[in-house]
Scaffold this active site. Structure first.
Site, PDB file in Angstrom:
ATOM      1  CD  GLU A 340      -2.729  -1.213   2.514  1.00 61.48           C
ATOM      2  OE1 GLU A 340      -3.926  -1.539   2.403  1.00 61.48           O
ATOM      3  OE2 GLU A 340      -2.196  -0.973   3.606  1.00 61.48           O
TER       4      GLU A 340
HETATM    5  C1  TNX Z   1      -4.532  -3.971   4.629  1.00 61.14           C
HETATM    6  S1  TNX Z   1      -3.012  -6.272   3.863  1.00 61.14           S
HETATM    7  C2  TNX Z   1      -3.259  -3.770   5.103  1.00 61.14           C
HETATM    8  C3  TNX Z   1      -3.066  -3.366   6.494  1.00 61.14           C
HETATM    9  C4  TNX Z   1      -4.373  -3.201   7.220  1.00 61.14           C
HETATM   10  C5  TNX Z   1      -5.330  -4.292   6.814  1.00 61.14           C
HETATM   11  C6  TNX Z   1      -6.628  -4.256   7.561  1.00 61.14           C
HETATM   12  C7  TNX Z   1      -1.869  -5.291   3.917  1.00 61.14           C
HETATM   13  C8  TNX Z   1      -0.639  -5.792   3.407  1.00 61.14           C
HETATM   14  N1  TNX Z   1      -2.112  -4.061   4.409  1.00 61.14           N
HETATM   15  O1  TNX Z   1      -2.316  -2.194   6.564  1.00 61.14           O
HETATM   16  O2  TNX Z   1      -4.124  -3.263   8.578  1.00 61.14           O
HETATM   17  O3  TNX Z   1      -5.594  -4.173   5.451  1.00 61.14           O
HETATM   18  O4  TNX Z   1      -7.405  -5.365   7.259  1.00 61.14           O
END
Ligand code: TNX
Length: 531
Positions: A340
């Site tokens: 992300e």
């Molecule tokens: C996505 S999955 C994220 C996390 C959040 C999560 C909450 C991923 C690699 N990153 O930063 O905590 O969703 O479900």
């Protein structure tokens, strides 16, 4: 269905009912009291009961271990430590005499080669319970099976009535995948060492062998770094919702790694970057491209922070952080996050990940990253953790074709922070609702197109903690889904059967109750009365 079809089904049903009733009537009392092999989670590769045979653990039982092996003696002490409070027996641990001792024996000889380094053979006769393995990890796994074959009351911390019987059995068992993980996000909310140890003990019962600790995120930095002390002291001072922060000293972390190792669990530390770094950027103004430290963050948005990719100091920082963490971590992996990074341009992202992969390799660790890292240049032996919600990802498939190994954590299957149903008090639902069927009923070795069994290193169940604050919250979200993921990681796909799994899971309920695990009573499972 046609007429004859219905008749065939009905007569098969009648036969099944009659046989079942006869088996129930014919079972001797002692047999009926023992836990069936079909209750063990994860399901073993092969497990055959020996009719009419029962072993009874008694006040004179000794736990014998492989002579000359400290590891085997430690596993014996661990087993005796679980059994003593509830049985009230002395259960001395001693080197095994030559020959076939009566009692419990944990031996590093005589196991079939087929069980490999993590598997075991378990034999239960009327006089002995013998676990044989090629390596201590296998003995430890065998001990978990034995534990599950003893009555649930054996998990109690005060003396219980017994009898402590195990049905006769021959089990040969080994894992499908070498990596069976659980991730705990200690950044969104901090969990003190005692909470992590409790989780480690729960993971061990289901033969999970990696604990991935998500040690840094926008909301908190949780590991003391001597060369950058503000990270923990200032950046660790917050948590989601303004809840109390906290961090592990290096001594705390070392002790946790050792505790996990005593349960044959390897810690995988994660420093998430270049995104998810607000806590670090808030702690040191000079790490920001504009030289200004942002405020600390206690919300739950993602994708707004980025380390400064063009800045030379960024890589000094990473080299020192990774250097200290690698030195404290005996396991082979270091997780660099990489997910992300929506505030980092695509070119910067590639530049950054390429460089960080080299830093991690220079400190002797294998790079693990969320699957977003496949967009950077692969390093030999790099591992990508798939967290998508679909069943195809061209970039991950291409990376797998080029040798990248994949850990499967599809968010709509493996995420322990997703709600079970709309009304679940805790959790999120961006990846969907996940009840037992959703968590269990998929095949990690044939789930993602172009990523076959041989590209899959294993399975991991992540628990993100934006909404999770206490050990009771962890229990509720992890149980009963964590055992589902553990079974996907361990058991051969030939044992995969949702109906049978739900029965196995129900049989675990009484044990969780005794252990004080407040689990979610999924309506998909019939939990035995009182559990
Ligand atoms: C996505 S999955 C994220 C996390 C959040 C999560 C909450 C991923 C690699 N990153 O930063 O905590 O969703 O479900």
């Amino acid at each position: 269905m046609t007429g004859p079809g219905i008749r065939r089904t009905l007569s098969a049903l009648a036969l099944a009912v009659a046989t079942g009733a006869a088996a129930l009537l014919a079972a001797p009392a002692a047999q009926a009291a023992t836990i069936p092999l079909t209750s063990v989670v994860p399901a073993p590769v092969t497990a055959a009961p020996t009719a009419g045979v029962t072993y009874t653990l008694g006040s004179a039982t000794t736990v014998y271990t492989e002579p000359g092996s400290t590891a085997a003696a430690d596993i014996g002490a661990y087993l005796a430590g679980i059994l003593r409070p509830s049985t009230g027996y002395a259960l001395p641990v001693a080197p095994a005499p030559t020959g076939s001792p009566s009692g419990i024996a944990l031996l590093l000889t005589g196991a079939p080669a087929s069980v490999g380094a993590q598997g075991y053979q378990l034999d239960v006769t009327s006089t002995a319970v013998t676990v044989r393995a090629n390596q201590p990890a296998g003995l430890f796994a065998g001990v978990q099976t034995l534990r599950q074959l003893l009555p649930a009351a054996v998990e109690a911390t005060t003396v219980q009535a017994g009898p402590w019987q195990v049905g006769g059995a021959h089990v040969v068992d080994y894992p499908r995948f070498g990596y069976r993980g659980a991730m705990l996000d200690v950044a969104r909310h901090f969990f003190p060492p005692a909470a992590v140890r409790r989780y480690v003990d729960q993971l061990a019962l289901y033969k999970i062998n990696y604990l991935h600790l998500h040690l840094s995120d926008d909301q908190g930095w949780r590991i003391a770094i001597n060369s950058w002390p503000n990270l923990a002291v200032y950046g660790g001072g917050t948590a989601v919702g303004g809840d109390p922060g906290g961090y592990y000293t290096q001594a705390d972390y070392t002790a946790l790694v050792a505790y996990a190792a005593s349960r044959y669990i390897t810690v995988v530390p994660e420093i998430d970057m270049p995104g998810h770094t607000n806590a670090a950027l808030a702690s040191y103004a000079q790490l920001n491209c504009n030289g200004v430290a942002p405020a600390r963050y206690t919300g739950t948005n993602v994708g707004f922070s980025s380390l400064c990719v063009p800045l030379a100091l960024t890589y000094t920082f990473i080299d020192q952080v990774v250097g200290e963490l690698a030195a404290l971590t005996p396991g082979p992996y270091l997780h660099i996050g990489g997910d992300e990074a929506s505030s980092t341009s695509a070119t910067d992202y590639t530049t950054f990940i390429d460089r960080v992969q080299q830093i991690v390799a220079a400190h002797g660790k294998t790079v693990l990253g969320w699957h977003d890292v496949v967009h950077a240049t692969p390093q030999p032996s790099r591992i990508a953790q798939f967290w998508g919600t679909g069943t195809s990802d061209a970039a991950v498939a291409a990376a797998a074709a080029n040798g990248t190994k994949v850990i499967m954590s599809p968010a709509n299957r493996a995420y322990l922070d997703m709600k079970y149903k709309n009304s679940t008090r805790l959790g999120q639902k961006w990846a969907g609702l996940i009840d037992v069927d959703k968590a269990y009923d998929w095949n990690p070795g044939a789930y993602l197109s172009g990523v076959g069994e041989s590209s899959v290193l294993g399975v991991e169940a992540p628990l993100w903690t934006e909404t999770i604050r206490t050990t009771a919250d962890i229990d509720y979200m992890a149980f009963p889904r964590l055992p589902a993921l553990a079974e996907l990681g361990w058991s051969p796909y030939s044992t995969h059967n949702l109906t049978a799994f739900k029965t196995r899971l129900g049989a675990q309920g009484p044990r969780w109750r005794v252990m004080g695990i407040g689990y979610y009573q999924s309506t998909q499972v019939s939990w035995p009365a009182g559990s």
